[in-house]
Enzyme design. Structure first.
Site, PDB file in Angstrom:
ATOM      1  N   LYS A  16      60.296  31.105  14.412  1.00 32.53           N
ATOM      2  CA  LYS A  16      61.651  30.758  13.957  1.00 32.53           C
ATOM      3  C   LYS A  16      62.398  32.010  13.528  1.00 32.53           C
ATOM      4  O   LYS A  16      63.562  32.210  13.887  1.00 32.53           O
ATOM      5  CB  LYS A  16      61.577  29.757  12.794  1.00 32.53           C
ATOM      6  CG  LYS A  16      61.235  28.352  13.247  1.00 32.53           C
ATOM      7  CD  LYS A  16      60.866  27.439  12.084  1.00 32.53           C
ATOM      8  CE  LYS A  16      60.350  26.106  12.620  1.00 32.53           C
ATOM      9  NZ  LYS A  16      59.698  25.278  11.618  1.00 32.53           N
ATOM     10  N   GLN A  68      59.021  24.594   5.466  1.00 35.24           N
ATOM     11  CA  GLN A  68      58.022  24.318   6.505  1.00 35.24           C
ATOM     12  C   GLN A  68      57.017  23.271   6.014  1.00 35.24           C
ATOM     13  O   GLN A  68      56.476  23.376   4.908  1.00 35.24           O
ATOM     14  CB  GLN A  68      57.299  25.624   6.886  1.00 35.24           C
ATOM     15  CG  GLN A  68      56.292  25.498   8.009  1.00 35.24           C
ATOM     16  CD  GLN A  68      56.924  25.193   9.361  1.00 35.24           C
ATOM     17  OE1 GLN A  68      58.078  25.508   9.616  1.00 35.24           O
ATOM     18  NE2 GLN A  68      56.169  24.566  10.236  1.00 35.24           N
ATOM     19  N   ASP A 100      67.035  20.805   9.146  1.00 30.43           N
ATOM     20  CA  ASP A 100      65.979  19.956   9.712  1.00 30.43           C
ATOM     21  C   ASP A 100      66.458  18.512   9.862  1.00 30.43           C
ATOM     22  O   ASP A 100      65.806  17.705  10.529  1.00 30.43           O
ATOM     23  CB  ASP A 100      64.771  19.951   8.764  1.00 30.43           C
ATOM     24  CG  ASP A 100      63.566  20.679   9.319  1.00 30.43           C
ATOM     25  OD1 ASP A 100      63.507  20.888  10.541  1.00 30.43           O
ATOM     26  OD2 ASP A 100      62.674  21.009   8.526  1.00 30.43           O
TER      27      ASP A 100
HETATM   28  N1  GUN Z   1      56.279  21.639  10.713  1.00 27.85           N
HETATM   29  C1  GUN Z   1      56.101  21.422  12.042  1.00 27.85           C
HETATM   30  N2  GUN Z   1      57.286  21.178  12.647  1.00 27.85           N
HETATM   31  C2  GUN Z   1      58.224  21.233  11.682  1.00 27.85           C
HETATM   32  C3  GUN Z   1      59.642  21.069  11.689  1.00 27.85           C
HETATM   33  O1  GUN Z   1      60.287  20.817  12.714  1.00 27.85           O
HETATM   34  N3  GUN Z   1      60.263  21.205  10.482  1.00 27.85           N
HETATM   35  C4  GUN Z   1      59.578  21.479   9.339  1.00 27.85           C
HETATM   36  N4  GUN Z   1      60.282  21.601   8.202  1.00 27.85           N
HETATM   37  N5  GUN Z   1      58.264  21.637   9.304  1.00 27.85           N
HETATM   38  C5  GUN Z   1      57.606  21.521  10.475  1.00 27.85           C
END
Ligand code: GUN
Length: 298
Positions: free
Chosen positions: A54, A98, A121
Site C-alpha cells: 500500500k 490494517q 476502507d
Molecule cells: N486486511 C486485509 N485486507 C484488508 C483491507 O482491505 N483493509 C484493512 N483495513 N485490513 C485488511
C-alpha cells in the site's frame, strides 16, 4: 468455448496510472497531494506485506504515505488516541487501520473511531449506512473493484442479473448495494440458500465471495456469464512437490472458464483492484475534504 481472462493486474495498473495523472493535476491546482495514513499493529507477516505494498503504490502515484507501526502490545486506548489524532490532522486525507488487530483490541471499536470523511476502507457504520441509503460516501474497496471489473467487461450494467455468493460485511453485503446502485437485479446467496447451483445459473454477473476453495463448479455458471472470484484460498499442491501449496479462488476456474464469457483469475483478478480502489478512495476523500472538484475519469 474458453472465457476471456479478466486481467485485474493490468486493469488496476491502468487505474493507478489515471489516478497518478489526477494527483499531478491536483498538485498543480492546489499545491498539495492526497495523503494516506496506514496503521499497523504487531508483526503479522501477511499484514506487513499488505502495508508495504500500500505504501509503495501510494508513493508511486505521487501521493503521500504516512505509516504508523505500533508494537503488538499497544493498548486499545493508545490506538484509539492515534486514530483520533489522525482524524484532526489537516494533512491526512485517508486513514486505514490494517486488520486483523491483535486479540486484546476490539476491531469494531477502533474502526468506529475513524472519521467517516477519512474512512478510505469504507468500513465505518456511517460509510455502510450512506451506501445503503444511496448517499455519497466512501465505498469498500474490494466490492468496488468487483464493480469496476464487471463494467470493464460489460460496460453499462443496467438490467443485468447479479448473484453474489456470500453475505460478509466486507464483501457480500456491500457488493449487493454497489451492484444495485448500477441498476443490476441483485440476489445474495449464502449457506442456507436452496438449490444454489440453479440460482447461480441465473446470473449474468456471478460474484463468488464465500471463502471455500473451488466450490462453484462449471455447471453452476450460465453460458456467457461474467464470473468474478473474490476468494483467495491456500490449498495443498502435492503435484508441485511435497509440502507445496497454491492459491485458488472460490470458483473451479478450469471448469468455469469453459462456460463463462469472462472470468477473473486467482491470483491476479480482484486482488490488485482492492489496493487500486483504496488509492482511488484516498483521492476522492481528499477532493471531498478540500472542496476540490473530482478529477475526470476516476
Ligand atoms: N486486511 C486485509 N485486507 C484488508 C483491507 O482491505 N483493509 C484493512 N483495513 N485490513 C485488511
Amino acid at each position: 468455448m474458453s472465457a476471456q481472462i479478466i486481467d485485474g493486474k493490468a486493469i488496476a495498473a491502468a487505474l493507478r496510472a489515471r489516478l497518478g495523472d489526477n494527483v499531478a493535476q491536483l498538485k498543480i491546482a492546489h499545491g498539495r497531494v492526497p495523503a494516506l495514513a496506514v496503521v499497523l499493529v504487531g508483526d503479522d507477516p501477511a499484514s506487513q506485506v499488505y502495508v508495504r505494498n500500500k505504501a509503495r503504490q501510494t508513493q508511486e502515484m505521487g501521493m503521500r504515505s504516512i505509516e504508523h507501526k505500533l508494537d503488538v502490545g499497544t493498548p486499545e486506548k493508545a490506538l484509539i488516541a492515534l486514530v483520533q489524532s489522525l482524524n484532526v490532522d489537516p494533512d491526512v486525507d485517508g486513514i486505514l487501520v490494517q486488520l486483523p488487530l491483535p486479540k486484546h483490541i476490539n476491531e469494531a471499536t477502533v474502526i468506529e473511531q475513524i472519521d467517516p470523511a477519512k474512512d478510505v476502507d469504507g468500513l465505518t457504520e456511517a460509510s455502510a449506512g450512506r451506501l445503503v441509503l444511496g448517499k455519497p460516501g466512501l465505498r469498500p474497496c474490494t466490492p468496488t473493484g468487483c464493480v469496476l471489473l464487471a463494467q470493464g467487461v460489460l460496460g453499462d450494467l443496467t438490467g443485468k442479473t447479479c448473484v453474489i455468493v456470500g453475505r460478509s460485511i466486507l464483501v457480500g453485503k456491500p457488493a449487493a448495494h454497489l451492484f444495485l446502485e448500477q441498476n443490476c437485479t441483485v440476489t445474495i446467496a449464502h449457506s442456507r440458500t436452496k438449490d444454489l447451483p440453479a440460482l447461480c445459473r441465473t446470473a449474468d454477473i456471478l460474484i463468488a465471495a464465500v471463502g471455500r476453495p473451488q466450490m462453484i463448479k462449471g455447471d453452476w455458471v450460465k453460458p456467457g456469464a461474467c464470473v468474478i472470484d473474490v476468494g483467495i484460498n491456500r490449498v495443498d499442491a502435492p503435484e508441485r512437490g511435497a509440502g507445496k501449496t497454491r492459491l485458488v479462488g472460490d470458483v473451479d476456474y478450469d471448469e468455469a472458464a469453459q462456460v463463462a464469457a469472462a472470468i477473473t483469475p486467482v491470483p491476479g483478478g480482484v486482488g490488485p483492484m482492492t489496493i487500486a480502489c483504496l488509492l482511488r478512495n484516498t483521492v476522492l476523500a481528499a477532493c471531498a475534504r478540500m472542496d476540490w472538484p473530482v478529477p475526470e475519469g476516476i
